[in-house]
Write a protein that holds these residues in place. Sequence first.
Motif, short mmCIF file in Angstrom:
data_model
loop_
_atom_site.label_atom_id
_atom_site.label_comp_id
_atom_site.label_asym_id
_atom_site.label_seq_id
_atom_site.Cartn_x
_atom_site.Cartn_y
_atom_site.Cartn_z
N THR A 146 -9.72 15.68 5.74
CA THR A 146 -8.70 14.72 5.88
C THR A 146 -8.60 13.96 4.51
N PRO A 147 -7.82 14.30 3.62
CA PRO A 147 -7.69 13.45 2.43
C PRO A 147 -7.16 11.96 2.51
N GLU A 148 -7.75 11.26 2.22
CA GLU A 148 -7.41 9.56 2.30
C GLU A 148 -7.51 8.88 1.13
N PRO A 149 -6.12 8.54 0.48
CA PRO A 149 -5.98 7.83 -0.63
C PRO A 149 -6.37 6.43 -0.57
N GLN A 150 -7.23 5.82 -1.43
CA GLN A 150 -7.71 4.40 -1.57
C GLN A 150 -6.85 3.64 -2.65
N LYS A 151 -7.03 2.27 -2.35
CA LYS A 151 -6.24 1.41 -3.10
C LYS A 151 -6.83 1.47 -4.56
N ASN A 152 -8.00 2.04 -4.86
CA ASN A 152 -8.35 2.24 -6.24
C ASN A 152 -7.87 3.62 -7.08
N GLY A 153 -7.07 4.28 -6.40
CA GLY A 153 -6.54 5.36 -6.85
C GLY A 153 -7.29 6.66 -6.87
N LYS A 154 -8.65 6.50 -6.00
CA LYS A 154 -9.21 7.54 -5.81
C LYS A 154 -8.94 8.19 -4.46
N THR A 155 -9.23 9.27 -4.06
CA THR A 155 -8.97 10.09 -2.61
C THR A 155 -10.17 10.60 -2.40
N ILE A 156 -10.51 10.35 -0.97
CA ILE A 156 -11.59 10.42 -0.48
C ILE A 156 -11.23 11.49 0.69
N ASN A 157 -12.15 12.43 0.98
CA ASN A 157 -12.03 13.36 2.42
C ASN A 157 -12.96 12.94 3.38
N TRP A 158 -12.20 12.60 4.57
CA TRP A 158 -12.95 12.26 5.78
C TRP A 158 -13.17 13.80 6.57
N CYS A 159 -14.37 14.07 6.62
CA CYS A 159 -14.69 15.43 7.08
C CYS A 159 -15.24 15.50 8.26
N LEU A 160 -15.16 16.63 9.16
CA LEU A 160 -15.83 16.94 10.49
C LEU A 160 -16.71 18.21 10.03
#
Length: 864
Positions: free
Chosen positions: A56-70
């Motif tokens: 699940t991609p989750e954009p962040q306030k700093n402009g970076k997108t992280i992935n929440w993975c199972l």
Amino acid sequence: MPLVVTEWLAEHVELPHGLTAEQLAADLVRVGLEEEAVHAAKVSGPLVVGRVLAQTPEPQKNGKTINWCLVDVGPEHNAAQIKGVDDADIPPGGARGIICGAHNFGVGDLVVVALPGTVLPGPFPIAARKTYGHVSDGMICSQRELGLGEDHDGIIVLPRLGFDESALTPGQDAIALLGLGDEVLEINVTPDRGYAFSYRGVAREYAHSTGARFTDRGLPESLTAAPPAATPDGFAVEVDDAAPLNGAVGCDRFVTRVVRGIDPAAPTPAWMRRRLEGSGMRSISLAVDVTNYVMLDLGQPLHAYDLDKVAAPIVVRRAAAGERLTTLDDVDRALDPEDLLITDSPAGERASRVLGIAGVMGGASSEVSATTTAVLVEAAHFDPISVARSARRHKLPSEAAKRFERGVDPRLSAVAAQRVVDLLVEHGGGVADPAVSDLDATAAPAPITLPVGLATRVAGVEYTREQVVGILEQIGCVVAPGADDSVVVTPPTWRPDLTERVALVEEIVRIAGYDQVPSVLPAAPGGRGLTVEQRARRSVARALAEAGLVETLSYPFIGPGELDALGLPQGDARRTAVRLANPLAEDRPLLRTSLLATLVETARRNVARGLPDVAVFEVGLVTLPGADAPAAPSLPVGVRPSQDELAALAAAVPAQPRHVAGVLTGRRAPAGWWGEGRAADWADALDAARLVAQRVGVGVSVEPDTETMPWHPGRCARLVAGGVVVGHAGELHPKVVERTGLPARSVAFELDLSALVAAAGDEPVTAAPVPAFPAAKEDFAFVVDADVPAETVRAAVVAGAGDLLEDVTLFDVFTGEQLGAGKKSLAYSVRLRAGDRTLSADEVRAVREGVVAAADGVGATLRG
């Protein structure tokens, strides 16, 4: 130095189960392969294979997108079921939630997961932590995080690296899969044993050491037979080396093979990449990795060219003046006429093109790229001297050069080329071209006649004929009976170092075991011992150390700056120094002509590090070439020089007398409850110099010196023995102190110890008898002009006292108004003694009158 992965070594020799790197090192050191280091496993803890179930991609306030993975990491490692996730997406037992910032993977991919408790290279321990609003229960790893390479931008997706997806399951141990749990042994190989720069060579040595069976399972059955012979349509190769280096042709064998239809996207097999990385080599591409793999495995360096970028014929020749080459490391290099080159002649070009420096490194113009589909494989044998000189000239200690300069088996070229072809066909989908080129001008090793008893005579160990023959056959030699009690030994082609009888003897002793050679302490011949100069040197060093000075050692290399710092005038003989052809440092190309040139730096460094009270000395050689020193002759190579040539060489060696010097700064006597201490002054330097002369057994006279640098013009003395100046002592010149960074009023001394020893002669020193009669003591105080040296008055006292004088000491210097302007008082304590009687009052009075009269002769008046 070579790195040895045990798993790879086992393909050539039988290894016992559970063999550790420490035990392997102990086994190899018995045959002369010394342990350099044991590199521990890169990763420890639960590192497993995982399958991505959700991303699940989750954009962040700093402009970076992280992935929440199972991630499914297997039933043994999966976490409890996570709320808010569809049960159908979670295997029984629950998946692990992990935060990841990379984006080169997706749902369903098999990745490498470091679970909490894993320790990655760094060391970098992994733990569950809350970040970006989630609890990240592990880490999905990249190559750099596992120490497998420098790629840090993307996650490892195992099938893309050549792993069979059907053989991978979540929860599988990734440490064993990637070879991250293996200990790696680094060994030190001597220059004469180049064959040990391969797994096959190390396996032979292990077999020699332990008796294990040398299986050579690493070579397929297709290579145990003779490799393919040359065909008329092989890729054309020529060797043009009309003026070989040192009488040896630069290339005596050159094999080429062609593989077409290679898939440029074919990955290097995971097992090969793991072995390469464990052996210290970075994975690059399939074609390059295969050539590196075969080189490490067999010891034959190889090179892969993009066939579409090379034109026949390939010509091996020496470089021409002005030629240049951009090597694979993207450096443009000026070539030397001694460099052996690989060249070709593309259509439309009149001059040949340089493809690489033979045996060292290829060029960028013909390198294999990401679009290469056809490869030309080169397996050649080059002259070790030519390769070594080129590698050092261009500062390119490549893996190929390391092997060629130590000697490569010339019969291995065709076998290694076939091995590369087989691997490219198997893993790259290519097709081997039937055309083979094999230019072979190699010669068989010369046989050596070896007396069977020579090893026993040399080593002092009894070796039977059966042992000698058995060991020589064990290392690959062919042994035939010879005349009398000897055998004719033909060395194997992989041992170019076996060229004479003593080399065979060394092999016999090595394989039989160095531990069998007894330790015998030779008896010292009578009538010998330390020379006069050696005894004097030790006595001087011991005396100075007992006087509170610390002995140091400095390198004898200086530059013009050190001579300038000492203030030596341009015409000073100490400025004529030997210049080194290959100095260790460009700013210090000269050999010192004075110990102070290097000793003051030792004192300065100590002062700079918070030790202001310094008293150091050094005993060492100086080099004094002289202005008219003859040039050293250029002697022939490979033959013994004549006596005249040796004499000319000895005459060109500059004089190298041994000096002793010292530097004193700060306090000579420390401060304490007893007082403020005492600063070192010129008298301390002079006393140390006199101590040196005393220990050598030479009487010296002290004279004032007002013009010798680096000393103060008014606080310096020269020491004279036999009419020759042997040294100086006193306070350093203020300008010298400033330039060298020493504290003000620093003092120093320097003496020619060799000259003092020569003045002493080689007469044995006789012990002074212990006096049996009492001494008579007299004190004298003389008034002299202020510019009269105390040594002048002392010399008059010695002359006036005569044979009864035992000692004279200056104990007081006084100036004051009562003496008058320009006057000073010098007080001396005189001790008189006769060896056969007690002195009478008349004898003492006569000595006193003689002293007063002698002092009057130098302008000294007895003080009332």
